[in-house]
Design an enzyme around this catalytic site. Structure first.
Site, PDB file in Angstrom:
ATOM      1  N   GLY A  54      18.890  25.198  -3.987  1.00  0.00           N
ATOM      2  CA  GLY A  54      20.013  25.858  -4.660  1.00  0.00           C
ATOM      3  C   GLY A  54      21.214  24.953  -4.564  1.00  0.00           C
ATOM      4  O   GLY A  54      21.231  24.035  -3.734  1.00  0.00           O
ATOM      5  N   CYS A  81      14.833  22.317   0.687  1.00  0.00           N
ATOM      6  CA  CYS A  81      16.200  21.863   0.432  1.00  0.00           C
ATOM      7  C   CYS A  81      17.215  22.914   0.901  1.00  0.00           C
ATOM      8  O   CYS A  81      17.334  23.163   2.091  1.00  0.00           O
ATOM      9  CB  CYS A  81      16.363  21.492  -1.044  1.00  0.00           C
ATOM     10  SG  CYS A  81      17.851  20.523  -1.347  1.00  0.00           S
ATOM     11  N   TYR A  82      17.923  23.574  -0.007  1.00  0.00           N
ATOM     12  CA  TYR A  82      18.857  24.624   0.437  1.00  0.00           C
ATOM     13  C   TYR A  82      18.112  25.678   1.256  1.00  0.00           C
ATOM     14  O   TYR A  82      18.630  26.199   2.254  1.00  0.00           O
ATOM     15  CB  TYR A  82      19.533  25.274  -0.785  1.00  0.00           C
ATOM     16  CG  TYR A  82      20.419  26.453  -0.417  1.00  0.00           C
ATOM     17  CD1 TYR A  82      21.709  26.248   0.066  1.00  0.00           C
ATOM     18  CD2 TYR A  82      19.958  27.766  -0.529  1.00  0.00           C
ATOM     19  CE1 TYR A  82      22.512  27.330   0.434  1.00  0.00           C
ATOM     20  CE2 TYR A  82      20.750  28.842  -0.170  1.00  0.00           C
ATOM     21  CZ  TYR A  82      22.031  28.615   0.309  1.00  0.00           C
ATOM     22  OH  TYR A  82      22.824  29.684   0.666  1.00  0.00           O
ATOM     23  N   HIS A 170      12.011  17.627  -1.819  1.00  0.00           N
ATOM     24  CA  HIS A 170      11.408  18.537  -2.806  1.00  0.00           C
ATOM     25  C   HIS A 170       9.918  18.218  -2.993  1.00  0.00           C
ATOM     26  O   HIS A 170       9.577  17.334  -3.776  1.00  0.00           O
ATOM     27  CB  HIS A 170      12.135  18.407  -4.153  1.00  0.00           C
ATOM     28  CG  HIS A 170      13.498  19.019  -4.137  1.00  0.00           C
ATOM     29  ND1 HIS A 170      13.729  20.323  -4.489  1.00  0.00           N
ATOM     30  CD2 HIS A 170      14.694  18.506  -3.773  1.00  0.00           C
ATOM     31  CE1 HIS A 170      15.011  20.595  -4.345  1.00  0.00           C
ATOM     32  NE2 HIS A 170      15.628  19.506  -3.917  1.00  0.00           N
ATOM     33  N   GLU A 172       7.841  19.820  -4.667  1.00  0.00           N
ATOM     34  CA  GLU A 172       7.349  20.271  -5.972  1.00  0.00           C
ATOM     35  C   GLU A 172       7.499  19.225  -7.074  1.00  0.00           C
ATOM     36  O   GLU A 172       6.889  19.343  -8.122  1.00  0.00           O
ATOM     37  CB  GLU A 172       8.049  21.580  -6.374  1.00  0.00           C
ATOM     38  CG  GLU A 172       9.533  21.470  -6.732  1.00  0.00           C
ATOM     39  CD  GLU A 172      10.477  21.456  -5.513  1.00  0.00           C
ATOM     40  OE1 GLU A 172      10.007  21.158  -4.404  1.00  0.00           O
ATOM     41  OE2 GLU A 172      11.673  21.726  -5.697  1.00  0.00           O
ATOM     42  N   GLY A 225       2.275  32.534 -35.343  1.00  0.00           N
ATOM     43  CA  GLY A 225       1.333  31.459 -35.659  1.00  0.00           C
ATOM     44  C   GLY A 225       1.365  30.370 -34.603  1.00  0.00           C
ATOM     45  O   GLY A 225       0.564  29.449 -34.626  1.00  0.00           O
ATOM     46  N   GLY A 226       2.308  30.466 -33.656  1.00  0.00           N
ATOM     47  CA  GLY A 226       2.369  29.500 -32.563  1.00  0.00           C
ATOM     48  C   GLY A 226       1.310  29.816 -31.509  1.00  0.00           C
ATOM     49  O   GLY A 226       0.590  30.814 -31.622  1.00  0.00           O
ATOM     50  N   VAL A 227       1.244  28.957 -30.484  1.00  0.00           N
ATOM     51  CA  VAL A 227       0.198  29.108 -29.464  1.00  0.00           C
ATOM     52  C   VAL A 227       0.300  30.471 -28.770  1.00  0.00           C
ATOM     53  O   VAL A 227      -0.693  31.204 -28.654  1.00  0.00           O
ATOM     54  CB  VAL A 227       0.326  27.999 -28.384  1.00  0.00           C
ATOM     55  CG1 VAL A 227      -0.756  28.144 -27.343  1.00  0.00           C
ATOM     56  CG2 VAL A 227       0.301  26.633 -29.026  1.00  0.00           C
ATOM     57  N   ASP A 228       1.522  30.818 -28.320  1.00  0.00           N
ATOM     58  CA  ASP A 228       1.661  32.022 -27.486  1.00  0.00           C
ATOM     59  C   ASP A 228       1.261  33.281 -28.242  1.00  0.00           C
ATOM     60  O   ASP A 228       0.478  34.096 -27.747  1.00  0.00           O
ATOM     61  CB  ASP A 228       3.102  32.163 -26.984  1.00  0.00           C
ATOM     62  CG  ASP A 228       3.588  30.905 -26.291  1.00  0.00           C
ATOM     63  OD1 ASP A 228       2.733  30.115 -25.869  1.00  0.00           O
ATOM     64  OD2 ASP A 228       4.813  30.704 -26.189  1.00  0.00           O
ATOM     65  N   SER A 229       1.806  33.448 -29.445  1.00  0.00           N
ATOM     66  CA  SER A 229       1.493  34.697 -30.149  1.00  0.00           C
ATOM     67  C   SER A 229       0.043  34.700 -30.635  1.00  0.00           C
ATOM     68  O   SER A 229      -0.586  35.759 -30.718  1.00  0.00           O
ATOM     69  CB  SER A 229       2.475  34.960 -31.295  1.00  0.00           C
ATOM     70  OG  SER A 229       2.424  33.942 -32.241  1.00  0.00           O
ATOM     71  N   SER A 230      -0.533  33.530 -30.915  1.00  0.00           N
ATOM     72  CA  SER A 230      -1.935  33.494 -31.342  1.00  0.00           C
ATOM     73  C   SER A 230      -2.854  33.883 -30.186  1.00  0.00           C
ATOM     74  O   SER A 230      -3.810  34.640 -30.359  1.00  0.00           O
ATOM     75  CB  SER A 230      -2.327  32.094 -31.829  1.00  0.00           C
ATOM     76  OG  SER A 230      -1.494  31.712 -32.885  1.00  0.00           O
ATOM     77  N   LYS A 367       2.980  27.714 -19.906  1.00  0.00           N
ATOM     78  CA  LYS A 367       2.385  27.259 -21.168  1.00  0.00           C
ATOM     79  C   LYS A 367       0.955  26.732 -20.989  1.00  0.00           C
ATOM     80  O   LYS A 367       0.062  27.056 -21.774  1.00  0.00           O
ATOM     81  CB  LYS A 367       3.256  26.142 -21.752  1.00  0.00           C
ATOM     82  CG  LYS A 367       2.960  25.826 -23.181  1.00  0.00           C
ATOM     83  CD  LYS A 367       3.736  26.754 -24.042  1.00  0.00           C
ATOM     84  CE  LYS A 367       3.453  26.637 -25.491  1.00  0.00           C
ATOM     85  NZ  LYS A 367       4.266  27.603 -26.248  1.00  0.00           N
TER      86      LYS A 367
END
Ligand code: XMP
Length: 515
Positions: A54, A81-82, A170, A172, A225-230, A367
């Site tokens: 943070g 970190c924080y 970090h 990550e 028509g994108g990945v997520d909604s398909s 994603k």
């Protein structure tokens, strides 16, 4: 399912921590520190807690603090970190602010001669990524220093008996050489989590849960028509079959030929599909609006109104479903991080929505997990690996007010750029994968010369990013030959464009989209 809580203190890499844990097939979720208490953490059955980084200093009274009782729950904690400084401060250690001790970037870290479970299998000396000014000077009672750097006397500490661990660096970020191994050691070795976060499981459980929830109700899915909604469409179709209607709204700000491509692709599926041309009403509402957040909110609200009208046509629709994914939720400010931009399907929602409930079955997924789920559901690769296209469409790629003229210019320029990148990619001529690439139309006009005459045309910016999660991204090193080609084609083929520039900013500090 075993799960790890990522307690969010406002750091910029918090989502990355959750992703890295999930890559170990262990579920992790990010929750703002203000939204949960130690009792709730205990009751929720978390097997481990990670305090994030943070921007604050623990001595600042306005900085985020947490009830120290969390350290006595018997649940392993890793402070980063924080979060590391906060843990030390909460347990009675001493944290110092000293500008001359700042460390930024790659630093060599040396592990103390210790049997730390966190560093199991990791060499005694390696590279880690630091970004701090404050540091832990004296560790709390019961803790031992387990790593140091040239400038930091406590790069890591632990109280192994109580399973409390802290690292100043970090783990990550990929620049920390053995960061993933450390997070794996924490999740599996220290917290003892089972590796039960898997997409085939998620798919099965989601279908069951959706069936149970929806019962005999009807669902309208907002399909772009994108990945997520398909992927969302495929999941819901699996769950409720013909009680799902997928509604595709052309808001007038799609890319060149996109509305017809989406209609063609989905009319071949065995689903109820409804296409609506709502471009007039969207453009009318956006007239004169230049401020990015207002554009996003207007579009978000208008989408809902169009879906409400569609639901009336279909009759007795109970649920509105959307392909919202985890980064949309976080970037829209529902976490503790600042609002970056209101993704239209989350932060852009109006207060009153005329549906019984909104379903967001992908809300917990990143994603790459959505793509995995799509493959699990048998979607074709061209759909699953499509580059993302934002819900507000070209509205957030036209700086300032949106007009039909600007939309037409941008569509043409964007189509040329995408055609060239795809051509180079297909020929294997890109040195690195371009994850998302598009053109942006600026408000800036500039002077040029064409056929001996002065021109005063628009500027088009080209944007291409390379990323695997879209939370952070680097600009793609596109070949000069490709850029030269596009730089010639766009002013020659698109009326009113006089200049083409290439965006070489990474995210952060920029975002992928310009608005
Ligand atoms: P930013 O610009 O936030 O973009 O770095 C990260 C990814 O999210 C997409 N994006 C959106 N997607 N609705 C969406 O469905 C939105 O409002 C939205 N805004 C950005 C962006 O295209 C990139 O892939």
């Amino acid at each position: 399912m075993d799960k790890i809580l990522v307690l969010d203190f406002g750091g910029q890499y918090n989502q990355l921590i959750a992703r890295r844990i999930r890559e170990q097939n262990v579920f992790a979720e990010v929750i703002p520190y203000k939204s949960i208490t130690p009792e709730e953490i205990k009751a929720a059955g978390y097997k481990g807690i990670i305090f994030t980084g943070g921007p604050n200093s623990v001595y600042d009274p306005a900085s985020p603090h947490f009830d120290p009782a969390v350290l006595g729950l018997g649940i392993p904690v890793l402070g980063i970190c924080y979060g590391h400084q906060l843990m030390s401060w909460m347990a009675g250690g001493q944290v110092c602010t000293a500008a001359e001790k700042s460390e930024y970037g790659k630093v060599t870290v040396r592990m103390a001669a210790c049997e730390s479970l966190l560093f199991k299998g990791i060499p005694a000396e390696s590279v880690c990524w630091m970004s701090h000014t404050d540091y832990v000077r004296t560790v709390p009672e019961g803790f031992a220093v387990t790593a140091v750097t040239g400038a930091c006397p406590c790069a890591a500490m632990e109280n192994a008996e109580k399973k409390l661990y802290g690292v100043q660096f970090h783990p990550e970020v990929t620049h920390t050489e053995f960061g993933t191994a450390m997070l794996r050691n924490f999740a599996l070795g220290i917290c003892g989590c089972a590796r039960d976060w898997r997409m085939d499981d998620f798919c099965k459980k989601s279908v069951e849960k959706l069936r149970e929830k929806i019962g005999s109700g009807r669902v309208l899915l907002a399909l772009s028509g994108g990945v997520d909604s398909s992927v969302c469409a495929a999941l819901l179709a699996e769950a409720v079959g013909s009680r799902l209607t997928c509604v595709f709204v052309d808001h007038g700000m799609m890319r060149k030929n996109e509305p017809s491509e989406v209609r063609n692709a989905f009319s071949k599926w065995n689903i109820n599909f409804m296409g609506i041309d709502a471009s007039e009403r969207f453009l009318e509402r956006l007239k004169g609006v230049a401020e990015p957040e207002r554009k996003r909110k207007i579009i978000g609200e208008e989408f809902i109104r169009v879906f409400e009208d569609a639901a009336k046509q279909i009759g007795s629709v109970d649920y509105l479903a959307q392909g919202t994914i985890y980064p949309d939720v976080i970037e829209s400010g529902l976490g503790d991080a600042a609002v970056i931009k209101s993704h239209h399907n989350v932060g852009g929602l109006p207060d009153l929505v005329d549906f019984k409930e909104i379903l967001e079955p992908l809300r917990l997924l990143f994603k790459d997990e959505v793509r995995q789920l799509g493959r699990e559901l048998g979607l074709p690769e061209y759909l699953v690996s499509r580059q993302p296209f934002p819900g507000p469409g070209l509205a957030i790629r036209i700086m300032g007010e949106i007009t039909r003229e600007k939309l037409d210019i941008l569509r043409e320029a964007d189509a040329i750029f995408r055609e060239e990148v795809e051509y180079f990619a297909a020929a294997g001529s890109l040195p690195e994968a371009a994850s998302q690439f598009f053109a942006v139309l600026l408000n800036t006009r500039s002077v040029g010369v064409m056929g001996d005459a002065r021109t005063y045309g628009y500027t088009v910016a080209l944007r291409s990013v390379t990323t695997d999660d879209f939370m952070t991204a680097d600009w793609t090193r596109l070949p000069y030959e490709l850029l030269a080609h596009v730089g010639t084609r766009i002013p020659n083929e698109v009326r009113s464009v006089g200049r083409v520039v290439y965006d070489i900013t990474s995210k952060p500090p920029a975002t992928v989209e310009w608005e």
